[in-house]
Design a protein around this motif. Structure first.
Motif, PDB file in Angstrom:
ATOM      1  N   VAL A 107      18.110   2.156   7.569  1.00  0.00           N
ATOM      2  CA  VAL A 107      16.412   1.554   7.555  1.00  0.00           C
ATOM      3  C   VAL A 107      15.466   2.069   6.243  1.00  0.00           C
ATOM      4  CG1 VAL A 107      14.358   1.036   8.556  1.00  0.00           C
ATOM      5  CG2 VAL A 107      16.380   1.012   9.694  1.00  0.00           C
ATOM      6  N   THR A 108      15.040   0.956   5.852  1.00  0.00           N
ATOM      7  CA  THR A 108      13.991   1.677   4.818  1.00  0.00           C
ATOM      8  C   THR A 108      13.043   2.610   5.080  1.00  0.00           C
ATOM      9  OG1 THR A 108      14.630  -0.042   3.190  1.00  0.00           O
ATOM     10  CG2 THR A 108      12.404   0.979   2.957  1.00  0.00           C
ATOM     11  N   VAL A 109      12.792   3.546   4.753  1.00  0.00           N
ATOM     12  CA  VAL A 109      11.734   4.257   5.210  1.00  0.00           C
ATOM     13  C   VAL A 109      10.282   4.412   3.354  1.00  0.00           C
ATOM     14  CG1 VAL A 109      10.649   7.207   5.840  1.00  0.00           C
ATOM     15  CG2 VAL A 109      12.768   6.310   6.044  1.00  0.00           C
ATOM     16  N   ASN A 120       0.387  -1.529   0.047  1.00  0.00           N
ATOM     17  CA  ASN A 120       0.153  -0.346  -0.240  1.00  0.00           C
ATOM     18  C   ASN A 120       1.087   1.093   0.176  1.00  0.00           C
ATOM     19  OD1 ASN A 120      -1.933  -1.584   0.427  1.00  0.00           O
ATOM     20  ND2 ASN A 120      -2.857  -1.543   2.472  1.00  0.00           N
ATOM     21  N   ARG A 121       2.618   0.923   0.229  1.00  0.00           N
ATOM     22  CA  ARG A 121       3.217   1.941   0.573  1.00  0.00           C
ATOM     23  C   ARG A 121       3.965   2.220  -0.569  1.00  0.00           C
ATOM     24  NH1 ARG A 121       3.405   5.384   5.518  1.00  0.00           N
ATOM     25  NH2 ARG A 121       1.236   5.086   6.822  1.00  0.00           N
ATOM     26  N   GLU A 122       4.982   2.799  -0.804  1.00  0.00           N
ATOM     27  CA  GLU A 122       5.993   3.428  -1.711  1.00  0.00           C
ATOM     28  C   GLU A 122       6.959   3.333  -1.149  1.00  0.00           C
ATOM     29  OE1 GLU A 122       6.016   4.565  -5.700  1.00  0.00           O
ATOM     30  OE2 GLU A 122       4.114   3.845  -5.110  1.00  0.00           O
ATOM     31  N   ARG A 123       8.801   3.192  -1.571  1.00  0.00           N
ATOM     32  CA  ARG A 123       9.361   3.382  -0.614  1.00  0.00           C
ATOM     33  C   ARG A 123      10.343   4.871  -0.620  1.00  0.00           C
ATOM     34  NH1 ARG A 123      13.135  -1.548   0.130  1.00  0.00           N
ATOM     35  NH2 ARG A 123      11.620  -3.226  -0.967  1.00  0.00           N
ATOM     36  N   HIS A 157       9.258   3.280   9.400  1.00  0.00           N
ATOM     37  CA  HIS A 157       9.695   2.859   9.071  1.00  0.00           C
ATOM     38  C   HIS A 157      11.000   1.157   9.018  1.00  0.00           C
ATOM     39  CE1 HIS A 157      12.759   7.038   9.684  1.00  0.00           C
ATOM     40  NE2 HIS A 157      11.090   7.403   9.459  1.00  0.00           N
ATOM     41  N   GLY A 158      11.546   0.652   8.312  1.00  0.00           N
ATOM     42  CA  GLY A 158      11.872  -0.746   8.816  1.00  0.00           C
ATOM     43  C   GLY A 158      10.508  -1.256   7.583  1.00  0.00           C
ATOM     44  N   THR A 159      11.347  -2.602   7.518  1.00  0.00           N
ATOM     45  CA  THR A 159      10.746  -4.036   6.529  1.00  0.00           C
ATOM     46  C   THR A 159      10.473  -5.159   7.716  1.00  0.00           C
ATOM     47  OG1 THR A 159      11.689  -2.693   4.548  1.00  0.00           O
ATOM     48  CG2 THR A 159      10.912  -5.058   4.247  1.00  0.00           C
ATOM     49  N   GLU A 200      14.450   3.353  16.283  1.00  0.00           N
ATOM     50  CA  GLU A 200      14.616   2.613  14.617  1.00  0.00           C
ATOM     51  C   GLU A 200      14.609   1.313  15.541  1.00  0.00           C
ATOM     52  OE1 GLU A 200      14.364   3.665  11.532  1.00  0.00           O
ATOM     53  OE2 GLU A 200      16.156   5.445  11.462  1.00  0.00           O
ATOM     54  N   PRO A 201      14.333   1.040  13.532  1.00  0.00           N
ATOM     55  CA  PRO A 201      15.092  -0.985  14.145  1.00  0.00           C
ATOM     56  C   PRO A 201      16.282  -0.478  13.282  1.00  0.00           C
ATOM     57  CG  PRO A 201      13.330  -0.220  12.009  1.00  0.00           C
ATOM     58  CD  PRO A 201      13.454   0.888  12.838  1.00  0.00           C
ATOM     59  N   THR A 202      17.482  -0.269  13.656  1.00  0.00           N
ATOM     60  CA  THR A 202      18.166  -0.206  12.974  1.00  0.00           C
ATOM     61  C   THR A 202      18.912  -1.419  12.624  1.00  0.00           C
ATOM     62  OG1 THR A 202      18.501   1.505  14.462  1.00  0.00           O
ATOM     63  CG2 THR A 202      20.204   0.995  13.341  1.00  0.00           C
TER      64      THR A 202
END
Ligand code: SF4
Ligand code: F3S
Length: 103
Positions: free
Chosen positions: A19-21, A9-12, A34-36, A76-78
């Protein structure tokens, strides 16, 4: 709560602290997810901190989010690659801001 289907439903829109947003983002008021594997919805997180305290493998790190309406720090899920899928963070978050996809 966080949308468990955010990956469709969302775009990178980029990356922060490794971490990917996932958008939409419009800082400082809207910060996205934030995170996958371990995903935190920054627009829902109120900085309760239970996730960070309870995670047995220290996946989370505090980061600043000045000007965000819900809280001025976020997790942040670092180290999401170290997650062991115990689901504790998902269970303890009072606002259901975290999604973890086992497997
Ligand atoms: Fe940490 Fe468990 Fe959450 Fe993974 S599911 S981030 S190991 S608390
Ligand atoms: Fe935020 Fe929930 Fe953790 S409010 S700090 S994601 S317990």
């Amino acid at each position: 709560p966080i949308d468990p289907n955010f990956e469709t439903n969302r775009e990178r829109v980029g990356e922060e602290n490794g971490v990917t947003v996932w958008g939409p983002v419009d800082p400082p008021e809207q910060l996205g997810i934030h995170g996958t594997h371990v995903a935190v919805d920054y627009d829902i997180c109120i900085a309760d901190g239970a996730c960070l305290e309870d995670c047995p493998v220290d996946v989370f790190t505090w980061v600043d989010s000045p000007g965000h309406p819900e809280s001025e720090i976020k997790v942040e899920p670092t180290h999401e690659d170290q997650c062991i899928d115990c689901m504790l963070c998902v269970d303890v978050c009072p606002v259901d801001a975290i999604d973890v996809d086992p497997g």
